[in-house]
Scaffold this active site. Sequence first.
Site, mmCIF file in Angstrom:
data_model
loop_
_atom_site.group_PDB
_atom_site.id
_atom_site.type_symbol
_atom_site.label_atom_id
_atom_site.label_comp_id
_atom_site.label_asym_id
_atom_site.label_seq_id
_atom_site.Cartn_x
_atom_site.Cartn_y
_atom_site.Cartn_z
ATOM 1 N N PRO A 1 0.830 -1.207 0.000
ATOM 2 C CA PRO A 1 0.000 0.000 0.000
ATOM 3 C C PRO A 1 0.863 1.256 0.000
ATOM 4 C CG PRO A 1 -0.817 -1.579 1.610
ATOM 5 C CD PRO A 1 0.503 -2.104 1.113
ATOM 6 N N GLU A 2 0.582 2.157 -0.938
ATOM 7 C CA GLU A 2 1.296 3.417 -0.999
ATOM 8 C C GLU A 2 0.391 4.525 -0.484
ATOM 9 O OE1 GLU A 2 3.358 4.072 -4.674
ATOM 10 O OE2 GLU A 2 4.088 2.010 -4.769
#
Length: 270
Positions: A2-3
């Site tokens: 996840p960014e």
Amino acid sequence: MPELPEVETTRRGIAPHCEGRTIQRVTVHNRSLRWPIPRELEEHLTGATIRSVERRAKYLLLKVDQGSAIVHLGMSGSLRVITDNTPLLPHDHVELELDSGIRLRYNDPRRFGCWLWSDTPEQHPLLASLGPEPLAPEFTGAMLFRLSRGKQTPVKSFIMDNHVVVGVGNIYANEALFKAGIHPKRKAGRISLDRYNRLVDAIRETLSAAILMGGTTLRDFVNSDGKPGYFAQSLLVYGRAALPCEECGMPLKEIRMNQRSTVYCGHCQR
């Protein structure tokens, strides 16, 4: 992994259910994450009211009067809002029971995430030296231009440095550099102010679009309601090696930079 857009999507998803609610119980099913979950987490959170759910870089901050829980989703973590009697899933490691009856569950198959406690989260070693947020006013082309002078670092590595700016992960660096027409291997110190202004605009545009679409689901990410993000359908270069460039039709090229996939157009990016 996840960014920033995925973490911001998670924050927006859980905040309405958590803010202003009192935590009645904290249950830790497995303390062995990236760092062991400290027992003071339960001590401080139990009975506390969540005043806000904030994000700093890729960290979520569950803020109460005494301090904050610092949460990182790692490579495969997710936070889900549970409104029914859904049983625990494998790898559900942390659960907060709120006074509304809702439960917030943290799932992390690879256990690279973290749940930590800090009385002063802004001064915590994980957060204290971070650069500005990419959507904040202080992130400008002039700032990048100033910090880059004399640097031989490739520009892609430069904008992925969390001391320069936070949250520009690999996917979004690929996309923003393509939109700005900048070759990922060009030396950061050889880029003009005008081109950095264009790059800042491209980073903002790319991240804002990804947030609106709920992030990019490539492997593990699900947001707080279990639905995937849809930005992957809008990617212009990442994951499209050898396919035609959307601008010029030439085949996109792929190289490895810092052991990460880097896709670009050799015609459009200079």
